[in-house]
Design a protein around this motif. Structure first.
Motif, PDB file in Angstrom:
ATOM      1  N   VAL A  98      23.662  58.026  52.112  1.00 41.80           N
ATOM      2  CA  VAL A  98      25.050  57.716  52.455  1.00 41.80           C
ATOM      3  C   VAL A  98      25.138  56.333  53.077  1.00 41.80           C
ATOM      4  CG1 VAL A  98      26.979  58.382  53.953  1.00 41.80           C
ATOM      5  CG2 VAL A  98      25.729  60.129  52.687  1.00 41.80           C
ATOM      6  N   LEU A  99      24.225  56.009  53.982  1.00 38.61           N
ATOM      7  CA  LEU A  99      24.218  54.684  54.602  1.00 38.61           C
ATOM      8  C   LEU A  99      23.951  53.589  53.577  1.00 38.61           C
ATOM      9  CD1 LEU A  99      22.404  55.346  57.985  1.00 38.61           C
ATOM     10  CD2 LEU A  99      24.808  54.851  57.616  1.00 38.61           C
ATOM     11  N   LEU A 100      23.055  53.838  52.620  1.00 35.93           N
ATOM     12  CA  LEU A 100      22.775  52.862  51.571  1.00 35.93           C
ATOM     13  C   LEU A 100      24.017  52.617  50.723  1.00 35.93           C
ATOM     14  CD1 LEU A 100      20.730  51.113  49.984  1.00 35.93           C
ATOM     15  CD2 LEU A 100      20.280  53.132  48.591  1.00 35.93           C
ATOM     16  N   LEU A 101      24.688  53.680  50.312  1.00 37.70           N
ATOM     17  CA  LEU A 101      25.907  53.524  49.520  1.00 37.70           C
ATOM     18  C   LEU A 101      26.998  52.803  50.308  1.00 37.70           C
ATOM     19  CD1 LEU A 101      26.069  56.958  47.682  1.00 37.70           C
ATOM     20  CD2 LEU A 101      25.464  54.730  46.720  1.00 37.70           C
ATOM     21  N   LEU A 102      27.135  53.131  51.577  1.00 37.59           N
ATOM     22  CA  LEU A 102      28.122  52.464  52.422  1.00 37.59           C
ATOM     23  C   LEU A 102      27.810  50.970  52.538  1.00 37.59           C
ATOM     24  CD1 LEU A 102      30.599  52.798  54.283  1.00 37.59           C
ATOM     25  CD2 LEU A 102      28.992  53.184  56.155  1.00 37.59           C
ATOM     26  N   GLY A 103      26.551  50.627  52.728  1.00 33.53           N
ATOM     27  CA  GLY A 103      26.146  49.225  52.818  1.00 33.53           C
ATOM     28  C   GLY A 103      26.408  48.474  51.524  1.00 33.53           C
ATOM     29  N   LEU A 104      26.127  49.106  50.379  1.00 33.45           N
ATOM     30  CA  LEU A 104      26.400  48.463  49.092  1.00 33.45           C
ATOM     31  C   LEU A 104      27.895  48.262  48.883  1.00 33.45           C
ATOM     32  CD1 LEU A 104      23.822  50.272  46.788  1.00 33.45           C
ATOM     33  CD2 LEU A 104      23.764  47.899  47.583  1.00 33.45           C
ATOM     34  N   PHE A 105      28.715  49.238  49.302  1.00 33.16           N
ATOM     35  CA  PHE A 105      30.160  49.101  49.187  1.00 33.16           C
ATOM     36  C   PHE A 105      30.670  47.941  50.037  1.00 33.16           C
ATOM     37  CE2 PHE A 105      34.425  50.175  50.766  1.00 33.16           C
ATOM     38  CZ  PHE A 105      35.121  50.150  49.568  1.00 33.16           C
ATOM     39  N   VAL A 106      30.189  47.834  51.274  1.00 35.58           N
ATOM     40  CA  VAL A 106      30.615  46.746  52.161  1.00 35.58           C
ATOM     41  C   VAL A 106      30.181  45.402  51.581  1.00 35.58           C
ATOM     42  CG1 VAL A 106      30.225  45.723  54.451  1.00 35.58           C
ATOM     43  CG2 VAL A 106      30.695  48.163  54.239  1.00 35.58           C
ATOM     44  N   LEU A 107      28.978  45.313  51.039  1.00 35.31           N
ATOM     45  CA  LEU A 107      28.503  44.073  50.425  1.00 35.31           C
ATOM     46  C   LEU A 107      29.365  43.709  49.227  1.00 35.31           C
ATOM     47  CD1 LEU A 107      26.329  41.847  50.268  1.00 35.31           C
ATOM     48  CD2 LEU A 107      25.032  43.384  48.793  1.00 35.31           C
ATOM     49  N   ARG A 155      32.479  44.570  48.645  1.00 31.98           N
ATOM     50  CA  ARG A 155      33.801  44.126  49.120  1.00 31.98           C
ATOM     51  C   ARG A 155      33.749  42.718  49.696  1.00 31.98           C
ATOM     52  NH1 ARG A 155      38.660  47.230  49.025  1.00 31.98           N
ATOM     53  NH2 ARG A 155      39.158  45.719  50.624  1.00 31.98           N
ATOM     54  N   ALA A 156      32.683  42.417  50.436  1.00 32.67           N
ATOM     55  CA  ALA A 156      32.575  41.087  51.040  1.00 32.67           C
ATOM     56  C   ALA A 156      32.408  40.017  49.964  1.00 32.67           C
ATOM     57  CB  ALA A 156      31.403  41.054  52.012  1.00 32.67           C
ATOM     58  N   LEU A 157      31.612  40.301  48.951  1.00 30.35           N
ATOM     59  CA  LEU A 157      31.418  39.322  47.882  1.00 30.35           C
ATOM     60  C   LEU A 157      32.679  39.175  47.026  1.00 30.35           C
ATOM     61  CD1 LEU A 157      27.781  40.138  46.727  1.00 30.35           C
ATOM     62  CD2 LEU A 157      28.562  38.192  48.093  1.00 30.35           C
ATOM     63  N   SER A 170      35.858  39.594  47.999  1.00 28.76           N
ATOM     64  CA  SER A 170      36.959  38.954  48.715  1.00 28.76           C
ATOM     65  C   SER A 170      36.628  37.523  49.141  1.00 28.76           C
ATOM     66  CB  SER A 170      37.338  39.775  49.945  1.00 28.76           C
ATOM     67  OG  SER A 170      36.284  39.760  50.874  1.00 28.76           O
ATOM     68  N   ARG A 171      35.447  37.078  48.880  1.00 32.33           N
ATOM     69  CA  ARG A 171      35.042  35.719  49.241  1.00 32.33           C
ATOM     70  C   ARG A 171      35.770  34.717  48.355  1.00 32.33           C
ATOM     71  NH1 ARG A 171      28.824  34.491  48.788  1.00 32.33           N
ATOM     72  NH2 ARG A 171      29.274  32.568  47.744  1.00 32.33           N
ATOM     73  N   PRO A 172      36.314  33.675  48.952  1.00 29.99           N
ATOM     74  CA  PRO A 172      37.013  32.705  48.119  1.00 29.99           C
ATOM     75  C   PRO A 172      36.027  31.974  47.212  1.00 29.99           C
ATOM     76  CG  PRO A 172      36.908  31.916  50.381  1.00 29.99           C
ATOM     77  CD  PRO A 172      36.347  33.311  50.356  1.00 29.99           C
ATOM     78  N   GLY A 173      36.462  31.756  45.980  1.00 31.37           N
ATOM     79  CA  GLY A 173      35.607  31.080  45.015  1.00 31.37           C
ATOM     80  C   GLY A 173      35.645  29.573  45.219  1.00 31.37           C
ATOM     81  N   ALA A 174      34.891  28.874  44.402  1.00 29.81           N
ATOM     82  CA  ALA A 174      34.878  27.413  44.472  1.00 29.81           C
ATOM     83  C   ALA A 174      36.225  26.892  43.972  1.00 29.81           C
ATOM     84  CB  ALA A 174      33.744  26.870  43.617  1.00 29.81           C
ATOM     85  N   PRO A 175      36.731  25.833  44.572  1.00 27.24           N
ATOM     86  CA  PRO A 175      38.018  25.300  44.135  1.00 27.24           C
ATOM     87  C   PRO A 175      37.920  24.755  42.707  1.00 27.24           C
ATOM     88  CG  PRO A 175      37.006  23.829  45.729  1.00 27.24           C
ATOM     89  CD  PRO A 175      36.152  25.051  45.644  1.00 27.24           C
ATOM     90  N   GLU A 176      39.011  24.904  41.980  1.00 25.72           N
ATOM     91  CA  GLU A 176      39.067  24.403  40.613  1.00 25.72           C
ATOM     92  C   GLU A 176      39.058  22.874  40.659  1.00 25.72           C
ATOM     93  OE1 GLU A 176      39.266  25.953  37.590  1.00 25.72           O
ATOM     94  OE2 GLU A 176      38.837  27.827  38.621  1.00 25.72           O
ATOM     95  N   PRO A 177      38.255  22.275  39.796  1.00 20.68           N
ATOM     96  CA  PRO A 177      38.282  20.804  39.778  1.00 20.68           C
ATOM     97  C   PRO A 177      39.622  20.321  39.220  1.00 20.68           C
ATOM     98  CG  PRO A 177      36.847  21.636  38.054  1.00 20.68           C
ATOM     99  CD  PRO A 177      37.308  22.811  38.862  1.00 20.68           C
ATOM    100  N   GLY A 178      40.257  19.470  39.954  1.00 18.65           N
ATOM    101  CA  GLY A 178      41.556  18.930  39.536  1.00 18.65           C
ATOM    102  C   GLY A 178      41.381  17.549  38.915  1.00 18.65           C
ATOM    103  N   ALA A 179      42.429  17.062  38.386  1.00 18.83           N
ATOM    104  CA  ALA A 179      42.400  15.723  37.781  1.00 18.83           C
ATOM    105  C   ALA A 179      42.320  14.680  38.889  1.00 18.83           C
ATOM    106  CB  ALA A 179      43.645  15.522  36.937  1.00 18.83           C
ATOM    107  N   LEU A 180      41.582  13.646  38.623  1.00 16.22           N
ATOM    108  CA  LEU A 180      41.427  12.577  39.610  1.00 16.22           C
ATOM    109  C   LEU A 180      42.558  11.558  39.447  1.00 16.22           C
ATOM    110  CD1 LEU A 180      37.576  11.889  39.339  1.00 16.22           C
ATOM    111  CD2 LEU A 180      38.758  13.265  41.032  1.00 16.22           C
TER     112      LEU A 180
END
Length: 150
Positions: A106-115, A117-119, A121-131
């Protein structure tokens, strides 16, 4: 006088090794059962490995019960009735021990779920825009591509 004291010390007060069963097969069977039972004094050792007085007594109890013809299952059941489930080094799966057996999963499954969710909800790299033209010129200068003005 020193010789007499040394002789008395060596022979009279020396402790003897603990008694073993006369039958090596019986002794091996006793050790197999003792490997499955917890020492109630040490609590982190089997009674086969413990040197506590209670462990010595329990090994002798196992020897005598084997001598009476009892099976290893009967001996384990006797120990559980007398000392409770705690005496078993590997507790049985029951309602009382369900958390003990299932808790790590149960603790292993809970830890994997939290990991996860954290990954997620992490913001991704910004899209490269035009210069802008100024940024393009600066980049070309940094890369050595810009035309040199004389």
């Amino acid at each position: 006088m020193l010789v007499v004291l040394a002789w008395l010390g060596a022979s009279g007060w020396a402790s003897e090794a603990p008694t073993l069963a006369a039958d090596p097969a019986l002794e091996a069977q006793m050790m197999d059962i003792a490997q499955e039972l917890r020492c109630l004094v040490c609590q982190n050792e089997t009674i086969a490995a413990s040197h506590a007085d209670l462990a010595v007594d329990l090994r002798q109890q196992i020897r005598s019960q084997l001598g009476q013809g009892r099976t290893p299952a009967q001996i384990r059941e006797f120990m559980v009735q007398r000392y409770g489930e705690f005496v078993l080094y590997r507790p049985r799966l029951s309602a009382k021990t369900l958390l003990l057996w299932g808790g790590p999963f149960v603790l292993l499954l809970l830890g994997l779920f939290v990991l996860w969710r954290a990954l997620r909800s992490r913001p991704g790299a910004p899209e490269p825009g035009a210069l802008t033209p100024q940024e393009q010129q600066k980049a070309q200068q940094l890369l050595g591509l810009a035309k040199e003005k004389d």
